[in-house]
Design a protein around this motif. Structure first.
Motif, PDB file in Angstrom:
ATOM      1  N   PHE A   1       0.815  -1.213   0.000  1.00  9.85           N
ATOM      2  CA  PHE A   1       0.000   0.000   0.000  1.00  9.85           C
ATOM      3  C   PHE A   1       0.854   1.271   0.000  1.00  9.85           C
ATOM      4  CE2 PHE A   1      -3.204  -3.057   1.031  1.00  9.85           C
ATOM      5  CZ  PHE A   1      -4.421  -2.490   0.679  1.00  9.85           C
ATOM      6  N   GLY A   2       2.129   1.149  -0.354  1.00  9.42           N
ATOM      7  CA  GLY A   2       2.954   2.321  -0.586  1.00  9.42           C
ATOM      8  C   GLY A   2       3.793   2.818   0.561  1.00  9.42           C
ATOM      9  N   ALA A   3       3.750   2.155   1.723  1.00  7.57           N
ATOM     10  CA  ALA A   3       4.574   2.576   2.856  1.00  7.57           C
ATOM     11  C   ALA A   3       5.982   1.981   2.726  1.00  7.57           C
ATOM     12  CB  ALA A   3       3.940   2.146   4.169  1.00  7.57           C
ATOM     13  N   GLU A   4       6.905   2.475   3.559  1.00  9.95           N
ATOM     14  CA  GLU A   4       8.309   2.072   3.447  1.00  9.95           C
ATOM     15  C   GLU A   4       8.899   1.714   4.808  1.00  9.95           C
ATOM     16  OE1 GLU A   4      10.153   5.386   1.572  1.00  9.95           O
ATOM     17  OE2 GLU A   4       9.000   5.185  -0.291  1.00  9.95           O
ATOM     18  N   PRO A   5       8.280   0.775   5.541  1.00  6.97           N
ATOM     19  CA  PRO A   5       8.833   0.394   6.842  1.00  6.97           C
ATOM     20  C   PRO A   5      10.132  -0.390   6.680  1.00  6.97           C
ATOM     21  CG  PRO A   5       7.076  -1.105   6.243  1.00  6.97           C
ATOM     22  CD  PRO A   5       7.108  -0.034   5.178  1.00  6.97           C
ATOM     23  N   THR A   6      11.022  -0.257   7.653  1.00  7.37           N
ATOM     24  CA  THR A   6      12.266  -1.024   7.655  1.00  7.37           C
ATOM     25  C   THR A   6      12.470  -1.643   9.031  1.00  7.37           C
ATOM     26  OG1 THR A   6      13.589   0.909   8.279  1.00  7.37           O
ATOM     27  CG2 THR A   6      13.347   0.439   5.915  1.00  7.37           C
ATOM     28  N   ARG A   7      13.289  -2.682   9.041  1.00  9.53           N
ATOM     29  CA  ARG A   7      13.596  -3.351  10.302  1.00  9.53           C
ATOM     30  C   ARG A   7      15.074  -3.636  10.384  1.00  9.53           C
ATOM     31  NH1 ARG A   7      11.292  -9.236  12.593  1.00  9.53           N
ATOM     32  NH2 ARG A   7      12.469  -9.139  14.565  1.00  9.53           N
ATOM     33  N   GLU A   8      15.661  -3.296  11.523  1.00 12.50           N
ATOM     34  CA  GLU A   8      17.042  -3.651  11.832  1.00 12.50           C
ATOM     35  C   GLU A   8      17.044  -4.298  13.206  1.00 12.50           C
ATOM     36  OE1 GLU A   8      19.763  -0.445  11.458  1.00 12.50           O
ATOM     37  OE2 GLU A   8      19.157   0.070   9.401  1.00 12.50           O
ATOM     38  N   GLY A   9      17.080  -5.633  13.226  1.00 15.10           N
ATOM     39  CA  GLY A   9      17.015  -6.342  14.500  1.00 15.10           C
ATOM     40  C   GLY A   9      15.686  -6.118  15.180  1.00 15.10           C
ATOM     41  N   ASN A  10      15.716  -5.543  16.357  1.00 14.59           N
ATOM     42  CA  ASN A  10      14.501  -5.285  17.124  1.00 14.59           C
ATOM     43  C   ASN A  10      14.003  -3.852  16.972  1.00 14.59           C
ATOM     44  OD1 ASN A  10      14.379  -7.906  18.192  1.00 14.59           O
ATOM     45  ND2 ASN A  10      15.835  -7.384  19.811  1.00 14.59           N
ATOM     46  N   VAL A  11      14.541  -3.123  16.018  1.00  9.68           N
ATOM     47  CA  VAL A  11      14.143  -1.722  15.808  1.00  9.68           C
ATOM     48  C   VAL A  11      13.410  -1.598  14.470  1.00  9.68           C
ATOM     49  CG1 VAL A  11      14.909   0.662  15.582  1.00  9.68           C
ATOM     50  CG2 VAL A  11      16.073  -0.886  17.183  1.00  9.68           C
ATOM     51  N   PHE A  12      12.198  -1.054  14.542  1.00  8.50           N
ATOM     52  CA  PHE A  12      11.363  -0.855  13.362  1.00  8.50           C
ATOM     53  C   PHE A  12      11.229   0.649  13.110  1.00  8.50           C
ATOM     54  CE2 PHE A  12      10.333  -4.882  15.184  1.00  8.50           C
ATOM     55  CZ  PHE A  12      10.002  -5.712  14.126  1.00  8.50           C
ATOM     56  N   THR A  13      11.495   1.076  11.885  1.00  6.80           N
ATOM     57  CA  THR A  13      11.389   2.480  11.520  1.00  6.80           C
ATOM     58  C   THR A  13      10.322   2.630  10.440  1.00  6.80           C
ATOM     59  OG1 THR A  13      13.731   2.815  12.020  1.00  6.80           O
ATOM     60  CG2 THR A  13      12.637   4.497  10.681  1.00  6.80           C
ATOM     61  N   VAL A  14       9.387   3.552  10.677  1.00  4.36           N
ATOM     62  CA  VAL A  14       8.270   3.745   9.759  1.00  4.36           C
ATOM     63  C   VAL A  14       8.193   5.222   9.372  1.00  4.36           C
ATOM     64  CG1 VAL A  14       5.825   3.338   9.332  1.00  4.36           C
ATOM     65  CG2 VAL A  14       7.046   1.908  10.994  1.00  4.36           C
ATOM     66  N   PRO A  15       8.580   5.590   8.152  1.00  9.84           N
ATOM     67  CA  PRO A  15       8.485   6.992   7.722  1.00  9.84           C
ATOM     68  C   PRO A  15       7.033   7.425   7.533  1.00  9.84           C
ATOM     69  CG  PRO A  15       9.962   5.700   6.314  1.00  9.84           C
ATOM     70  CD  PRO A  15       9.188   4.737   7.140  1.00  9.84           C
ATOM     71  N   PRO A  16       6.779   8.729   7.572  1.00  9.53           N
ATOM     72  CA  PRO A  16       5.407   9.255   7.450  1.00  9.53           C
ATOM     73  C   PRO A  16       4.959   9.365   5.989  1.00  9.53           C
ATOM     74  CG  PRO A  16       6.909  11.065   7.841  1.00  9.53           C
ATOM     75  CD  PRO A  16       7.751   9.807   7.886  1.00  9.53           C
ATOM     76  N   THR A  17       4.925   8.258   5.291  1.00  5.83           N
ATOM     77  CA  THR A  17       4.641   8.263   3.857  1.00  5.83           C
ATOM     78  C   THR A  17       3.158   8.322   3.515  1.00  5.83           C
ATOM     79  OG1 THR A  17       4.658   5.853   3.923  1.00  5.83           O
ATOM     80  CG2 THR A  17       6.725   6.952   3.317  1.00  5.83           C
ATOM     81  N   GLY A  18       2.309   7.969   4.479  1.00  9.79           N
ATOM     82  CA  GLY A  18       0.922   7.727   4.139  1.00  9.79           C
ATOM     83  C   GLY A  18       0.794   6.432   3.351  1.00  9.79           C
ATOM     84  N   TYR A  19      -0.422   6.173   2.827  1.00  5.05           N
ATOM     85  CA  TYR A  19      -0.673   4.961   2.054  1.00  5.05           C
ATOM     86  C   TYR A  19      -1.337   5.314   0.726  1.00  5.05           C
ATOM     87  CZ  TYR A  19       0.017   2.286   6.415  1.00  5.05           C
ATOM     88  OH  TYR A  19       0.523   1.734   7.566  1.00  5.05           O
ATOM     89  N   ARG A  20      -1.136   4.461  -0.265  1.00  7.22           N
ATOM     90  CA  ARG A  20      -1.789   4.619  -1.575  1.00  7.22           C
ATOM     91  C   ARG A  20      -2.769   3.471  -1.785  1.00  7.22           C
ATOM     92  NH1 ARG A  20       3.586   5.132  -3.015  1.00  7.22           N
ATOM     93  NH2 ARG A  20       3.525   3.076  -4.040  1.00  7.22           N
TER      94      ARG A  20
END
Length: 409
Positions: free
Chosen positions: A196-215
């Motif tokens: 749905f257009g988001a760009e979450p990433t994961r490094e080990g136990n850390v999840f980063t989610v930019p404020p992209t919204g969804y398409r």
């Protein structure tokens, strides 16, 4: 060979409904699951002011990136844990006053790690009765975002709700997880967010989610792997062969790994890109297995275990004590009612080989008790259920489908 068409995944349908509601544009969800849980989710979206058009085999959801269309709403989440955990996060990203309540069963289930995290993000939220449980009220005014730490050791749904929320915040989220169960469900979430257009990433136990919204997009719901487990187990028990189309090596759902457990017990398993076949070989061996990541299939194995040639020990499933019921104790209780020796510990269940006899299964209103012990009933005449209709939560047509398998249709 019997081909079983399994209805859509409950987990995938719930995530798709959240994502479609949050997306910019109108999304089409293909082959979604129609059950009590998903009906409750749809009802909740409608109460919050989202538009959903339903046709046979497809739901069209008009998204609202700014949040719910209703300024106030009182949402009843029924028994649905995904409804009761995901919709408050969706509403918190908008603006308005929203109340959420649930059935007595769902009121008992924990919510605190999620609502504590929302408070950390500045959400004005209060529990009306027991702290950390439904009912709750949210005075929503949007979410800035930021960093937080989360314990998802009771349920991965706490993390999923926050991940789904992340693209809707002003600055995004950075989530450090200290404990996590049912990890494959989180991987489902990340994959679907990207669709749905988001760009979450994961490094080990850390999840980063930019404020992209969804398409908005068109998204096909794959069959429910947890539901498929009952038919795979039935094949392993009876020496027959079952194929489930739509679930193969490319499937998102971790619960498909249940077939690896059956393979270890002696069943023959064949997987292609888009289907899985299990054939019983007339023999089931005992084993010790860690089911932390596929704990929804723990009752399926428990119901099959008495027919193994040696003990079956299931470990690292403490989180199943806070599902629709305490599944560890409920499985052990019902096995004993059938005359089978079963012992439990804080996070484990051990079952000795035995010959189950007729008895009424106490379901505790839990759909998985019914569907799991239906497998036992294939070799044990006289098994009945005190609430057979609770399967409507995830598979209203289960009894008819299982009867067709039993009768060789």
């Amino acid at each position: 060979m019997t081909v079983i068409d399994i209805p859509g995944s409950k987990s995938v349908t719930a995530r798709a409904l959240f994502l479609a509601a949050a997306a910019d544009g109108t999304s089409t969800l293909l082959r979604p699951l129609a059950s009590d849980d998903t009906e409750g989710f749809l009802e909740g979206l409608g109460t919050l002011g989202y538009e959903v058009e339903r046709t046979a085999g497809a739901w069209r959801v008009t998204g609202r990136p700014a949040g719910p269309g209703a300024a106030t709403a009182d949402v009843y989440c029924r028994d649905g844990a995904t409804t009761g955990r995901f919709l408050p996060a969706l509403a918190a990203a908008g603006h308005g006053d929203f109340r959420f309540d649930a059935s007595p069963q769902l009121r008992r289930r924990p919510l605190g790690p999620l609502t504590d995290a929302l408070r950390t993000l500045g959400v004005d939220l209060r529990h009306e009765e027991a702290e950390g449980h439904h009912p709750l009220r949210i005075a929503a005014s949007g979410i800035k975002g930021g960093a937080l730490t989360l314990d998802a050791g009771q349920s991965s749904q706490f993390l999923t709700a926050l991940l789904l929320l992340g693209p809707l915040t002003a600055e995004g989220l950075r989530i450090t997880v200290t404990d996590l169960v049912s990890e494959p469900y989180v991987e489902i979430t990340l994959a679907m967010m990207r669709s749905f257009g988001a760009e979450p990433t994961r490094e080990g136990n850390v999840f980063t989610v930019p404020p992209t919204g969804y398409r908005a997009t068109t998204y096909a719901i794959e069959p429910d792997a947890s539901t498929a487990s009952y038919f795979f187990a039935a094949a392993a028990l009876t020496g027959r062969e079952v194929t489930v189309p739509g679930l193969g090596t490319g499937a998102l759902q971790g619960d498909l790994r249940f077939v690896d457990v059956l393979r270890r017990m002696g069943a023959h398993v064949d997987m292609t890109a888009d289907r899985t076949t299990v054939r019983g070989t007339g023999r089931l061996t005992g084993l010790t297995v860690n089911m932390r990541d596929i704990s929804d299939t723990m009752p399926t194995l428990a119901a099959l275990a008495p027919f193994a040639e040696g003990p079956v020990r299931i470990e690292d499933v403490a989180n199943t004590r806070v599902k629709e019921c305490d599944r560890l104790d409920a499985c052990a209780e019902n096995l004993r009612r059938l005359g089978v020796t079963a012992t439990t510990g804080p996070d484990r269940l051990e079952i000795l080989p035995g010959t189950p006899g007729p008895a009424e299964i106490r379901t505790h209103g839990d759909h998985r008790m019914v569907m799991s012990f239906a497998v036992t009933g294939l070799r044990t005449p006289g098994i009945t259920f005190d609430d057979p209709g609770c399967v409507r939560k995830t598979f209203p047509g289960f009894h008819e489908a299982f009867a067709r398998f039993r009768d060789g249709a």
